[in-house]
Enzyme design. Structure first.
Site, PDB file in Angstrom:
ATOM      1  CG  HIS A 471       0.106  10.437  -0.842  1.00 16.38           C
ATOM      2  ND1 HIS A 471      -0.331  11.236  -2.162  1.00 16.38           N
ATOM      3  CD2 HIS A 471      -0.711   9.636  -0.543  1.00 16.38           C
ATOM      4  CE1 HIS A 471      -1.679   9.936  -1.401  1.00 16.38           C
ATOM      5  NE2 HIS A 471      -1.459   9.360  -0.428  1.00 16.38           N
ATOM      6  CD  GLU A 472       1.267   7.076   1.852  1.00 21.37           C
ATOM      7  OE1 GLU A 472       0.235   6.814   3.031  1.00 21.37           O
ATOM      8  OE2 GLU A 472       1.116   6.210   0.956  1.00 21.37           O
ATOM      9  CG  HIS A 475      -3.271   9.461   3.804  1.00 22.74           C
ATOM     10  ND1 HIS A 475      -4.085   9.693   3.660  1.00 22.74           N
ATOM     11  CD2 HIS A 475      -2.739   9.031   2.932  1.00 22.74           C
ATOM     12  CE1 HIS A 475      -4.342   9.284   2.175  1.00 22.74           C
ATOM     13  NE2 HIS A 475      -3.484   8.687   1.525  1.00 22.74           N
ATOM     14  CD  GLU A 500      -5.288   7.799  -1.215  1.00 20.98           C
ATOM     15  OE1 GLU A 500      -4.396   8.128  -1.076  1.00 20.98           O
ATOM     16  OE2 GLU A 500      -5.724   7.235  -0.590  1.00 20.98           O
ATOM     17  CE1 TYR A 617      -4.019   6.145  -4.101  1.00 22.50           C
ATOM     18  CE2 TYR A 617      -6.224   4.727  -4.352  1.00 22.50           C
ATOM     19  CZ  TYR A 617      -4.164   4.718  -3.602  1.00 22.50           C
ATOM     20  OH  TYR A 617      -4.641   4.155  -2.514  1.00 22.50           O
TER      21      TYR A 617
END
Length: 681
Positions: A471-472, A475, A500, A617
């Site tokens: 996930h990170e 980004h 997100e 989210y």
């Protein structure tokens, strides 16, 4: 090719991380001074145009974005408390000056005139230029420039006070060194590897458990003693409350005052006009509808967990309990995974040693987006801590038109004073340089808190930590692959309730059988995870999804509740403690046995960044599911679709309206069909 890329990577220029605390403060003061000079210059333009107004304005923020982000980043990652404190002070200096400059009527008038000039020759205007001017004018209006002088001054003072409080709230969280002590007997069930990492207090024969993820989460999941889990849950829920309780109350009251001064009914109305959702009704309807759909699912899940708890207590010859408490959820969720699905998360973690998993994960991103990561060997002054890893990233490998895209840092283990969660920090956004031809490439950082390696074992990632990293990194890649004219629109600078989506979409790869196998490699044998275990793991994706998503809904509803206050009477009687605990029991369906906490005091999202935006989210999941099902579900590693997605969504950052990008990507308006199918089957 790899040798050429390694050489090319080494030839790039990378930032230095060697400032002293004094230099950080001096840099902040210098930047604030130069920002003031810029605004003075803009204020004195008589006939504003793109070349004499927007370009110098954009150039300043382009060229100084990294300077600002670097000196304010130290507070999250530096080992040196003096440097962390200086970084916090620097942020306060910069925020105060920024609020001052963005409250200037003379500069506002210049941009209004520029907008009018552009409107007369709209066809000749560059789309990103026009969007930037519109955003600048909106920002001025939202700082009170359409108000009379006295009101405008009041808004400015409120903004300064609010900024200082947000910085302090965050600092208190980062600096938190709270802990709780347990005897070895009380830690029964917690894996020995975890206990071995706890600091032991020999005076009282107890183990010190901090509130960092690798310390506290295993207590929630594995401690057999219900009272141990209860004490840990309550202590964790009350962390930072002695400082941040009062701060958050002040923050919410100031936000109310700002919204009212600016003519909005509530602070949510103020925030949401710049979001995809637009109105609080849209958000509350979305959350309410989802809650209605989730509640019966969650109630059924809860009954199953209650039965599991009753059976467990009987088996251990313990007193039965009618209730299923908040501190029971993680423990019996693990038990359910083990008993019904034969899932042992500690066993699965053996297949995901950190370094090997990272290497394989990067290979996924390389194939999907046609990019290449090249690991660097940075000098000590090129990273802020010895554990930090650094990579250069290149694009268009497949097509042979190789292009350096930027650098990414990984800072992956907990330490004193470090940011305590997992996040991507966009340190230096990319932009088109003043020559109009070459680009400044971005730098970004992933800051996480995974278990440290020991002398016997490498750091092993639980499957949910693999998902977190994926996930990170999503980004981070959004930051790296964007190519906008202005840093203002770079990467994740999109509508907050969409930001997100790219990361959530990429989480699907962590639940795809073939991809999980490719990611895995046993830390001792190197063998991939076996088919049976993968099949069982994939089956657990939506186990207790109702209860999990109700928890997310609770956070979103708390956020909206405190930010939709629309009268002074409600504000004066604001009781965060009561709102938090009542909503938590009502929405999550998990009682606390009359043990309320002040969990809002550590709710970092609501203090800064996601205020009246935590719903995002869940909202973003709708778009994430739609994109994945449309482009990748049949073939997750499809490079052609990956490049198309890269160039339509990631490349454009916030330089175009996100809904336009989505419609172009999907060939239609996005819808919730895939999301509902994913969640409810």
């Amino acid at each position: 090719m790899s040798l050429d890329l390694q050489k090319l990577a080494q030839e790039q220029k990378y930032p230095k991380w060697e400032q002293t605390s004094q230099e950080v403060l001096e840099s902040a003061k210098d930047l604030a001074s130069r920002e003031t000079q810029l605004f003075d210059q803009i204020a004195n333009v008589s006939n504003p145009s793109i070349s004499n107004t927007l370009e110098p304005f954009g150039r300043f923020f382009n060229e100084n974005a990294f300077v600002e982000n670097q000196i304010t980043f130290y507070q999250y990652v530096s080992n040196d408390k003096e440097l962390r404190d200086a970084s916090t002070a620097a942020e306060e200096i910069l925020d105060k000056n920024s609020i001052e400059q963005w409250s200037r009527e003379d500069v506002y008038k210049t941009f209004k005139q520029l907008s009018e000039n552009l409107a007369e020759k709209r066809a000749d205007s560059d789309a990103e230029d026009k969007r930037y001017v519109d955003k600048i004018i909106t920002a001025f209006k939202r700082n009170g420039l359409a108000l009379p002088n006295d009101q405008r001054e009041k808004v400015k003072q409120l903004q300064v006070e609010l900024s200082n409080l947000k910085v302090q709230f965050s600092k208190n969280l980062n600096e938190d060194n709270g802990c709780i002590y347990f005897t070895l007997e009380e830690l029964d069930g917690v894996p020995q590897d975890v206990i071995g990492q706890y600091e032991k207090d020999n005076d009282n024969d107890k183990y010190r458990v901090t509130f960092k993820y690798p310390d506290i989460f295993p207590i929630f999941k594995y401690a057999k003693n219900s009272n141990t889990r209860k004490r840990a849950n309550i202590a964790y829920g009350n962390r930072c409350s002695e400082k941040n309780d009062e701060i958050l109350t002040k923050i919410i009251k100031i936000r109310y005052d700002i919204a009212k001064e600016l003519g909005y009914d509530t602070f949510s109305d103020y925030v949401l006009e710049e979001r995809m959702a637009k109105t609080k009704k849209t958000v509350l309807d979305f959350l309410g509808d989802l809650r209605t759909k989730l509640k019966p699912v969650a109630e059924k899940e809860l009954e199953n967990l209650k039965s599991l708890k009753a059976s467990d207590l009987e088996k251990r010859q313990l007193q039965p309990e009618d209730e299923f408490y908040a501190w029971d959820f993680n423990f019996y969720n693990e038990n359910l995974l083990a008993e019904k699905y034969q899932i042992d998360n500690n066993k699965i973690a053996e297949y995901f040693p950190l370094q090997s998993t990272i290497e394989k994960m990067l290979e996924f991103y390389e194939k999907i987006f046609d990019i290449k990561f090249v690991k660097l060997d940075p000098q000590p002054n090129e990273i802020w801590h010895k554990d930090v890893q650094q990579f250069a990233i290149f694009q268009n490998i497949k097509f042979g038109t190789v292009e350096y895209m930027g650098a990414i840092y990984f800072d992956l283990h907990p330490r004193v004073g470090k940011y305590g969660h997992a996040a991507n920090f966009g340190l230096g956004p990319g932009y088109l340089k003043a020559d109009g031809k070459t680009r400044r490439q971005p730098v970004t950082a992933l800051v996480c808190n995974f278990t440290k390696p020991t002398k016997d074992k490498p750091s092993l990632l639980k499957h949910d930590e693999v998902v977190t990293f994926f996930h990170e990194l999503g980004h981070g890649i959004h930051s790296i692959l964007a190519q906008t004219k202005y840093s203002r629109f770079h990467g994740t600078s999109v509508e907050r309730d969409f930001v997100e989506t790219p990361s959530q979409m990429l989480e699907y790869w962590c639940w795809s059988k073939n991809e999980i196998k490719k990611l895995s490699s046993h830390y001792e044998t190197g063998e991939p995870i076996n088919d049976d275990l993968v099949d069982q793991l994939v089956r657990t994706k939506h186990v207790n999804t109702g209860l999990f998503n109700l928890r997310q809904l609770f956070f979103g509803l708390f956020d909206m509740t405190v930010h939709t206050i629309n009268n002074k009477e409600q504000l004066e009687s604001l009781d965060l403690f009561k709102i938090w605990n009542n909503l938590k029991e009502e929405v999550t369906l998990l009682p606390s046995d009359n043990n309320p906490t002040k969990g809002y005091a550590s709710f970092g999202h609501i203090a800064g960044g996601y205020e009246s935006g935590y719903y995002g989210y869940l909202y973003s999941l709708v778009f994430a599911a739609d994109i994945y099902y449309t482009l990748f579900k049949k073939d997750p590693m499809n490079t052609e679709n990956g490049i198309r997605y890269r160039d339509i969504i990631l490349r454009r950052g916030g330089s175009r309206d996100i809904m336009e990008n989505l419609e172009e990507l999907l060939g239609r308006k996005p819808n919730s069909e895939a999301f509902l199918k994913e969640i409810f089957g």
